[in-house]
Design a protein around this motif. Structure first.
Motif, PDB file in Angstrom:
ATOM      1  N   SER A   1      36.980 -36.838  37.664  1.00 24.23           N
ATOM      2  CA  SER A   1      38.137 -37.333  38.406  1.00 24.23           C
ATOM      3  C   SER A   1      38.005 -38.816  38.754  1.00 24.23           C
ATOM      4  O   SER A   1      37.131 -39.527  38.263  1.00 24.23           O
ATOM      5  N   SER A   2      38.886 -39.267  39.652  1.00 20.67           N
ATOM      6  CA  SER A   2      38.934 -40.671  40.059  1.00 20.67           C
ATOM      7  C   SER A   2      37.828 -40.997  41.064  1.00 20.67           C
ATOM      8  O   SER A   2      37.138 -40.102  41.567  1.00 20.67           O
ATOM      9  N   GLN A   3      37.677 -42.296  41.374  1.00 24.38           N
ATOM     10  CA  GLN A   3      36.655 -42.726  42.330  1.00 24.38           C
ATOM     11  C   GLN A   3      36.900 -42.120  43.708  1.00 24.38           C
ATOM     12  O   GLN A   3      35.948 -41.710  44.390  1.00 24.38           O
ATOM     13  N   GLU A   4      38.177 -42.074  44.118  1.00 25.83           N
ATOM     14  CA  GLU A   4      38.485 -41.525  45.438  1.00 25.83           C
ATOM     15  C   GLU A   4      38.056 -40.062  45.533  1.00 25.83           C
ATOM     16  O   GLU A   4      37.471 -39.647  46.546  1.00 25.83           O
ATOM     17  N   ASP A   5      38.320 -39.297  44.463  1.00 26.74           N
ATOM     18  CA  ASP A   5      37.918 -37.884  44.469  1.00 26.74           C
ATOM     19  C   ASP A   5      36.400 -37.747  44.455  1.00 26.74           C
ATOM     20  O   ASP A   5      35.843 -36.835  45.106  1.00 26.74           O
ATOM     21  N   MET A   6      35.717 -38.629  43.723  1.00 28.61           N
ATOM     22  CA  MET A   6      34.245 -38.589  43.720  1.00 28.61           C
ATOM     23  C   MET A   6      33.689 -38.823  45.118  1.00 28.61           C
ATOM     24  O   MET A   6      32.753 -38.143  45.554  1.00 28.61           O
ATOM     25  N   ILE A   7      34.259 -39.808  45.801  1.00 30.61           N
ATOM     26  CA  ILE A   7      33.768 -40.137  47.146  1.00 30.61           C
ATOM     27  C   ILE A   7      34.022 -38.979  48.114  1.00 30.61           C
ATOM     28  O   ILE A   7      33.151 -38.628  48.928  1.00 30.61           O
ATOM     29  N   GLU A   8      35.204 -38.365  48.015  1.00 29.31           N
ATOM     30  CA  GLU A   8      35.500 -37.213  48.880  1.00 29.31           C
ATOM     31  C   GLU A   8      34.544 -36.062  48.608  1.00 29.31           C
ATOM     32  O   GLU A   8      34.051 -35.413  49.540  1.00 29.31           O
TER      33      GLU A   8
ATOM     34  N   ASP B   1      21.115 -29.189  51.229  1.00 29.74           N
ATOM     35  CA  ASP B   1      20.746 -28.676  49.913  1.00 29.74           C
ATOM     36  C   ASP B   1      21.486 -29.376  48.773  1.00 29.74           C
ATOM     37  O   ASP B   1      21.082 -29.254  47.614  1.00 29.74           O
ATOM     38  N   THR B   2      22.569 -30.056  49.093  1.00 29.95           N
ATOM     39  CA  THR B   2      23.390 -30.664  48.024  1.00 29.95           C
ATOM     40  C   THR B   2      23.479 -32.187  48.141  1.00 29.95           C
ATOM     41  O   THR B   2      24.321 -32.810  47.496  1.00 29.95           O
ATOM     42  N   GLN B   3      22.610 -32.769  48.947  1.00 34.05           N
ATOM     43  CA  GLN B   3      22.691 -34.229  49.127  1.00 34.05           C
ATOM     44  C   GLN B   3      22.304 -34.999  47.864  1.00 34.05           C
ATOM     45  O   GLN B   3      22.741 -36.139  47.665  1.00 34.05           O
ATOM     46  N   ASP B   4      21.487 -34.386  46.999  1.00 33.23           N
ATOM     47  CA  ASP B   4      21.149 -35.054  45.739  1.00 33.23           C
ATOM     48  C   ASP B   4      22.387 -35.228  44.860  1.00 33.23           C
ATOM     49  O   ASP B   4      22.532 -36.227  44.140  1.00 33.23           O
ATOM     50  N   LYS B   5      23.304 -34.260  44.938  1.00 35.28           N
ATOM     51  CA  LYS B   5      24.557 -34.385  44.194  1.00 35.28           C
ATOM     52  C   LYS B   5      25.432 -35.495  44.779  1.00 35.28           C
ATOM     53  O   LYS B   5      26.154 -36.181  44.052  1.00 35.28           O
ATOM     54  N   ALA B   6      25.355 -35.651  46.095  1.00 31.46           N
ATOM     55  CA  ALA B   6      26.113 -36.725  46.739  1.00 31.46           C
ATOM     56  C   ALA B   6      25.650 -38.086  46.218  1.00 31.46           C
ATOM     57  O   ALA B   6      26.471 -38.997  46.011  1.00 31.46           O
ATOM     58  N   ILE B   7      24.337 -38.239  45.978  1.00 29.38           N
ATOM     59  CA  ILE B   7      23.811 -39.509  45.448  1.00 29.38           C
ATOM     60  C   ILE B   7      24.434 -39.808  44.083  1.00 29.38           C
ATOM     61  O   ILE B   7      24.888 -40.931  43.810  1.00 29.38           O
ATOM     62  N   ILE B   8      24.468 -38.802  43.221  1.00 33.32           N
ATOM     63  CA  ILE B   8      25.019 -38.990  41.877  1.00 33.32           C
ATOM     64  C   ILE B   8      26.488 -39.399  41.942  1.00 33.32           C
ATOM     65  O   ILE B   8      26.936 -40.312  41.242  1.00 33.32           O
ATOM     66  N   LEU B   9      27.242 -38.729  42.808  1.00 31.48           N
ATOM     67  CA  LEU B   9      28.672 -39.021  42.905  1.00 31.48           C
ATOM     68  C   LEU B   9      28.926 -40.401  43.505  1.00 31.48           C
ATOM     69  O   LEU B   9      29.825 -41.123  43.049  1.00 31.48           O
ATOM     70  N   TYR B  10      28.167 -40.759  44.531  1.00 31.46           N
ATOM     71  CA  TYR B  10      28.320 -42.114  45.093  1.00 31.46           C
ATOM     72  C   TYR B  10      28.003 -43.174  44.032  1.00 31.46           C
ATOM     73  O   TYR B  10      28.672 -44.211  43.935  1.00 31.46           O
ATOM     74  N   HIS B  11      26.985 -42.901  43.230  1.00 34.06           N
ATOM     75  CA  HIS B  11      26.616 -43.824  42.153  1.00 34.06           C
ATOM     76  C   HIS B  11      27.745 -43.959  41.138  1.00 34.06           C
ATOM     77  O   HIS B  11      28.146 -45.072  40.760  1.00 34.06           O
ATOM     78  N   LYS B  12      28.273 -42.832  40.690  1.00 37.52           N
ATOM     79  CA  LYS B  12      29.357 -42.854  39.711  1.00 37.52           C
ATOM     80  C   LYS B  12      30.614 -43.515  40.264  1.00 37.52           C
ATOM     81  O   LYS B  12      31.367 -44.162  39.529  1.00 37.52           O
ATOM     82  N   ALA B  13      30.848 -43.364  41.563  1.00 36.42           N
ATOM     83  CA  ALA B  13      32.045 -43.934  42.183  1.00 36.42           C
ATOM     84  C   ALA B  13      31.888 -45.410  42.507  1.00 36.42           C
ATOM     85  O   ALA B  13      32.842 -46.042  42.967  1.00 36.42           O
ATOM     86  N   GLY B  14      30.708 -45.961  42.295  1.00 40.83           N
ATOM     87  CA  GLY B  14      30.497 -47.380  42.562  1.00 40.83           C
ATOM     88  C   GLY B  14      30.064 -47.692  43.980  1.00 40.83           C
ATOM     89  O   GLY B  14      29.930 -48.871  44.342  1.00 40.83           O
ATOM     90  N   GLU B  15      29.817 -46.673  44.772  1.00 34.19           N
ATOM     91  CA  GLU B  15      29.341 -46.874  46.155  1.00 34.19           C
ATOM     92  C   GLU B  15      27.818 -46.981  46.127  1.00 34.19           C
ATOM     93  O   GLU B  15      27.094 -46.068  46.566  1.00 34.19           O
TER      94      GLU B  15
END
Length: 654
Positions: free
Chosen positions: A257-264, A274-288
């Motif tokens: 999806s879009s950057q906004e959806d990744m950040i959400e 337990d899922t914070q590692d996934k948050a890292i990947i999504l923040y990275h992909k979203a440019g954050e």
């Protein structure tokens, strides 16, 4: 009279006639026709209003205004001629002509002609159903015959509005209107058939229709997410996944999806340990990047940190960049840390790290570390750019990348340091080229000094460059020293005292020019060089005199041997050799032997064979019955090289 004006092409008179006739419409038309550049076309307009139709047609053809001729045919009801004119000469108005003809045929109740012309004009999608709306059977027959997608779609919608959904489905299928098909099927609850149509057609709109119905009516979350994904509408799918705790599906959808959806989605994952590692990947992909890096350090996800470091940009927080660079260098990844600092334009820090940890600077790295000129930078920015270039050049020179160092010092405007770096490379061709394009005195002198360290005796081009560079650099004392060296080479290696005399003359000229700037320090050199030149000249003249007056030559040579400073100018061995050869040839062997003994006393370590022909030595000893002594060098003479004298390379100079 007005008609006569048409034939005689007198529009001004025709206007008067129309006024007298009281024909206001014709007068208005003639007045408005003044904007038309072709006079025949204006006359044709007048002819039309005077009911001279044949004349008007002739004039329109003569004027070449096919558009006006087309309108004339339409206005006069000559539709066949209008169509023919449009097809052959007025293609721009072809569809308009067909449409106008269709309207005419419709008014005359010529339905078939009207349908044909509406079709050719491209307006049949709307006009034919409108025309046949009051005749349902004819309209249906037309729809079935036409197989036109737009017409079938309109007819299907019309049937659906009448509640005849089965027939509407057939026509939706003919029109390949898959979203409408799915919508009707879902309204009947036939979700399986709708799903088949979506899978077969691949229509995104149809998939969205089905997903929305599955979400609201069937509450089939997984299938709704599937069809939302097929429709590439990820936001509602992500919302569903979050609401129903489908974390695995949420990750897949967020990455698509879009950057906004990744950040959400990342914020959602961040709430659970337990899922914070996934948050890292999504923040990275979203440019954050900053948030992703904070979580990496917080959770000690160093493997992910390496991946993120490669994607950091100049917009990332300098504090965070410094922290990442420190981490990379601390873990021994110095080169990656340098590349990160270069990428984020922290050039000073990158250079310091290269120097500290001896990271080799490649050409690409050096180019990326070079700040580009903008043309409107401030004085502080320009000064910073120069300092960075000089520091970069010094670092490259320390690493042995001398050509790269030269390039950077040149970009900094410091040609002297650039030449110093280039000299260390030993690339003679580039040194000569750089000196030639620099046009700077100290650069010329450095290049000439370097060239003197080469074997210039065997390469006349190098010698010419030395002389040229010293001359351009106005280093007259250095040029004089070089000429002095050339003279000594001519004497030591080739025994060519005439060329040595020419070189010393040039050296003396250089010193005399330089004396005006530094009279005290050069006066002694001028005096010493003058004395040497005189001695060399005397010996050179004596050698030339030998063929004409051998006795005078012998006297001059003996006089030279008595000069106190003769050794500073010429080789006394050459003088002795000339005298010994002379006396041996004259059979005065005892005098020749005496000179040989005197030569040994004057030059104890001399190799006699170097100055005197071996046959002459042997003849003298044989005549006096004196045995040869090998320890005194009474062997074969070493002959000079047959190679071209280095003096030939500077004949043009002295």
């Amino acid at each position: 009279m007005a008609r006569m004006c048409v034939r005689t092409q007198q529009l001004d008179v025709a206007a008067v006639c129309l006024g007298n006739m009281g024909n206001a419409m014709a007068a208005k038309a003639v007045r408005e026709s003044k904007s038309i550049p072709q006079p025949e076309a204006r006359l044709a307009i007048l002819a039309v209003h005077l009911n001279m139709l044949n004349e008007a047609e002739r004039l329109y053809k003569k004027s070449g205004r096919h558009d006006l001729l087309n309108k004339f045919y339409q206005a006069s009801g000559q539709w066949e001629k209008a169509i023919e004119e449009a097809e052959h000469s007025d293609r721009m108005h072809l569809k308009t002509t067909y449409f106008n003809y269709a309207r005419h045929a419709e008014a005359e109740e010529e339905t078939k002609v009207a349908i044909n012309c509406y079709t050719k004009s491209g307006t049949h999608h709307m006009q034919v159903p409108r025309m046949l709306f009051d005749s349902p059977q004819e309209l249906e027959d037309y729809v079935i015959r036409s197989h036109d997608t737009e017409v079938c779609k309109w007819w299907a919608g019309y049937l659906e509005s009448l509640g005849e959904c089965d027939q509407a489905l057939q026509f939706y299928e003919v029109a390949k209107d898959f979203p409408s098909l799915v919508r009707v099927l879902c309204s009947y609850g036939n979700f399986e058939k709708a799903a088949e149509i979506v899978e077969e057609s691949g229509s995104r709109a149809a998939a969205y229709q089905l997903a929305s119905r599955l979400r609201t009516e069937k509450e089939d979350v997984e299938r709704a997410i599937h069809f939302y994904t097929k429709a590439q509408c990820y936001s509602p799918a992500i919302q569903l996944a979050k609401e129903h705790g489908l974390d695995n599906e949420l990750m897949k959808l967020a990455l698509l999806s879009s950057q906004e959806d990744m950040i959400e989605a990342a914020k959602h994952y961040e709430q659970s340990p337990d899922t914070q590692d996934k948050a890292i990947i999504l923040y990275h992909k979203a440019g954050e990047m900053s948030r992703a890096l904070e979580l990496c350090f917080q959770l000690k996800q160093y493997d992910v940190l390496y991946q993120i470091a490669d994607d950091l940009t100049e917009s990332t927080s300098p504090v965070m960049i410094a922290r990442v660079a420190e981490f990379l260098s601390g873990s021994g990844h110095y080169e990656r840390a340098v590349l990160l600092l270069i990428k984020t334009k922290q050039i000073e820090e990158a250079l310091d790290m290269c120097t500290t940890h001896n990271i080799l600077i490649t050409e690409d790295m050096a180019e990326n570390m070079t700040l580009q000129k903008t043309g409107h930078e401030s004085a502080e920015e320009a000064e910073r750019r120069v300092k960075l270039l000089e520091k970069l050049g010094d670092c490259c020179a320390e690493q042995g990348s001398y050509h790269l160092a030269t390039k950077k010092h040149t970009q900094a405007g410091n040609k002297t340091r650039a030449m110093k770096a280039l000299l260390k490379s030993g690339d003679t061709e580039k040194i000569v080229f750089f000196a030639g394009v620099s046009r700077q005195r100290d650069v010329y002198v450095m290049a000439a000094n370097y060239l003197q360290s080469l074997d210039w005796r065997k390469d006349p081009d190098i010698m010419k460059n030395i002389i040229s560079f010293y001359t351009k650099g106005r280093a007259l004392e250095s040029l004089a020293s070089f000429y002095d060296t050339c003279a000594q080479v001519e004497i030591d290696e080739y025994q060519d005292y005439e060329k040595a005399q020419g070189a010393l003359n040039e050296a003396l000229k250089c010193l005399n020019k330089a004396k005006s700037k530094n009279p005290t320090g050069i006066e002694a050199r001028v005096k010493f060089l003058t004395e040497r030149l005189q001695l060399v000249k005397r010996f050179a003249d004596a050698r030339k005199l030998y063929a004409r007056d051998a006795e005078a030559c012998v006297q001059e040579c003996q006089a030279l041997l008595n000069e106190p400073k003769v050794d500073t100018a010429i080789r006394t061995g050459d003088v002795y050799g000339l005298l010994i050869e002379h006396f041996a040839e004259a059979k005065h062997y005892r005098e020749a032997y005496r000179l040989m003994e005197e030569m040994h006393q004057h030059m104890p370590s001399v190799n006699m064979a170097y100055y005197v022909n071996a046959q002459t030595i042997e003849a003298v000893h044989t005549a006096l019955q004196i045995p040869l002594r090998k320890d005194r060098g009474d062997g074969s003479r070493a002959t000079a090289s047959d190679d071209e004298s280095i003096g030939e390379g500077i004949d043009d100079r002295y």
